[in-house]
Design a protein around this motif. Sequence first.
Motif, PDB file in Angstrom:
ATOM      1  N   TYR A 236     -63.847  15.309  95.123  1.00  0.00           N
ATOM      2  CA  TYR A 236     -62.470  15.741  95.368  1.00  0.00           C
ATOM      3  C   TYR A 236     -62.054  16.826  94.363  1.00  0.00           C
ATOM      4  O   TYR A 236     -62.242  16.662  93.149  1.00  0.00           O
ATOM      5  N   PRO A 237     -61.460  17.936  94.855  1.00  0.00           N
ATOM      6  CA  PRO A 237     -60.980  18.989  93.939  1.00  0.00           C
ATOM      7  C   PRO A 237     -59.659  18.542  93.313  1.00  0.00           C
ATOM      8  O   PRO A 237     -58.652  18.407  93.993  1.00  0.00           O
ATOM      9  N   THR A 238     -59.674  18.307  92.022  1.00  0.00           N
ATOM     10  CA  THR A 238     -58.586  17.569  91.394  1.00  0.00           C
ATOM     11  C   THR A 238     -57.679  18.455  90.556  1.00  0.00           C
ATOM     12  O   THR A 238     -58.120  19.088  89.591  1.00  0.00           O
ATOM     13  N   GLY A 241     -54.145  15.368  90.872  1.00  0.00           N
ATOM     14  CA  GLY A 241     -54.901  14.131  91.080  1.00  0.00           C
ATOM     15  C   GLY A 241     -54.292  13.180  92.100  1.00  0.00           C
ATOM     16  O   GLY A 241     -54.805  12.083  92.316  1.00  0.00           O
ATOM     17  N   LEU A 242     -53.205  13.620  92.762  1.00  0.00           N
ATOM     18  CA  LEU A 242     -52.514  12.672  93.649  1.00  0.00           C
ATOM     19  C   LEU A 242     -53.326  12.320  94.886  1.00  0.00           C
ATOM     20  O   LEU A 242     -53.277  11.185  95.358  1.00  0.00           O
ATOM     21  N   GLY A 301     -55.143  25.836  93.799  1.00  0.00           N
ATOM     22  CA  GLY A 301     -54.604  24.481  93.999  1.00  0.00           C
ATOM     23  C   GLY A 301     -54.997  23.510  92.890  1.00  0.00           C
ATOM     24  O   GLY A 301     -54.356  22.470  92.710  1.00  0.00           O
ATOM     25  N   TYR A 384     -56.630  32.654 101.672  1.00  0.00           N
ATOM     26  CA  TYR A 384     -57.280  33.365 100.556  1.00  0.00           C
ATOM     27  C   TYR A 384     -58.103  34.555 101.027  1.00  0.00           C
ATOM     28  O   TYR A 384     -58.891  35.078 100.281  1.00  0.00           O
TER      29      TYR A 384
HETATM   30  C1  LIG Z   1     -52.911  20.676  95.699  1.00  0.00           C
HETATM   31  C2  LIG Z   1     -54.280  21.067  96.066  1.00  0.00           C
HETATM   32  C3  LIG Z   1     -55.396  20.451  95.473  1.00  0.00           C
HETATM   33  C4  LIG Z   1     -55.277  19.433  94.366  1.00  0.00           C
HETATM   34  O1  LIG Z   1     -54.829  18.234  94.862  1.00  0.00           O
HETATM   35  P1  LIG Z   1     -54.269  17.065  93.928  1.00  0.00           P
HETATM   36  O2  LIG Z   1     -54.274  15.898  94.838  1.00  0.00           O
HETATM   37  O3  LIG Z   1     -52.916  17.464  93.491  1.00  0.00           O
HETATM   38  O4  LIG Z   1     -55.187  16.911  92.787  1.00  0.00           O
HETATM   39  C5  LIG Z   1     -56.647  20.793  95.939  1.00  0.00           C
HETATM   40  N1  LIG Z   1     -56.807  21.732  96.898  1.00  0.00           N
HETATM   41  C6  LIG Z   1     -55.767  22.356  97.472  1.00  0.00           C
HETATM   42  C7  LIG Z   1     -56.027  23.380  98.534  1.00  0.00           C
HETATM   43  C8  LIG Z   1     -54.465  22.056  97.078  1.00  0.00           C
HETATM   44  O5  LIG Z   1     -53.440  22.674  97.663  1.00  0.00           O
END
Ligand SMILES: *Cc1c(COP(=O)(O)O)cnc(C)c1O
Length: 385
Positions: A236-238, A241-242, A301, A384
């Motif tokens: 997961y790209p954090t 972290g929600l 993000g 993007y």
């Molecule tokens: C907000 C966001 C994230 C990070 O998500 P979190 O749950 O806040 O860690 C990752 N990728 C994208 C495209 C986002 O907009």
Amino acid sequence: MIESALTHLECTRCSAMLDADVEQHSCACGGPLRGRYDLEKAARTLTPQAIEERPADLLRWGELLPLRAPHEMATLGERETPLLALDRTSAALDIAHLVVKDESRLPTGSFKARGAAIGVSRARELGIRTFTLPTNGNAGAAWAAYAARAGMQAHVVMSRDAPPIHRRECAMAGAEVHLVDGSIADAGRLSADLSKSHGWYDASGQREPYRIEGKKTMGFEIARALGWRLPGVIVYPTGGGLGFIGIHKAFEELQALGFVGPDLPRFVAVQSSGCAPLVRAWHDRSDSAAEWANPRTIAYGINVPKTLGDFLVLDILRTTNGTAIAVDDSHIATMREQVGREEGILLCPEGAATLVAAQELRKSGWIRAGERVLAMNTGSGLKYS
Ligand SMILES: *Cc1c(COP(=O)(O)O)cnc(C)c1O
Ligand SMILES: [Zn+2]
């Protein structure tokens, strides 16, 4: 009609119980709050069979969502997102079973729609008319759109450096956009000030307890789509972290309901080497993460130098035998091209970061041969291009 089994809010630090049916932000101790449910009550109507008979929208999970009046929810037509198998890329990465959950097709182009649909709707139920939140872009775009849908006023605070498309998305949805010099952490400080001085509802990430309930539907959908057999690894790209915490919460609730077995996936938190406060804290074996100086990455993000949810993310990494890893922007860009060419999928940079991480973790042997890996494409690559 589906009825929410929400009982109260619980502090993630001191376990204090708070009334869920009045406006709440954080616990007196400063801890973020979490929705808690009467799971026995939920289980009476939320069965695997009932789920299959319902439309594939968010309210499919209504017993485990906080909306008291689900028929009044502000919706833009959110739908379950698919798991896409990456046959060529998985061979190239030497990962036998690799799927991507593709969140790019949700309203406003990211998974933030899940949190906004539930968060905005719940705020309106609680009598809120105007709110403010800081954002790197996608959360602002989503909350602005759902505010318009709900007839509410959004104030969105973002960095001057945020991609201009997000500013326009918010403005087009009628939100008032406030720009700050600095990062999302600075935006957070201004948003908190605006909330205090104008009395606007504070809808910032960890001071608004309900968006995470929307985000956890990602975890429900993953479990259902895989026949209630969870993958071995989730990447997961954090940023804040929600989403990460939400997916984990979903799995814990499904375990309590008996839908999935006792083994959770190993969670991987991916950040960019240009902004990696959680990765640094993980390697330091710390249980909180200090603010990252000069955050900078094309994966905007996850350009989040400080999050109030740090201790929760780090705890999930520990309890699931997970890990945190930082990847370089140059590799993110290359991976976007590779997956576009091999699979026809235009990933967002954050999504491509999860595949770079999977590649590196497979190379190091951390991901074992034959393991089932699920990566997240959290938003639309079109923003993007
Ligand atoms: C907000 C966001 C994230 C990070 O998500 P979190 O749950 O806040 O860690 C990752 N990728 C994208 C495209 C986002 O907009
Ligand atoms: Zn507390």
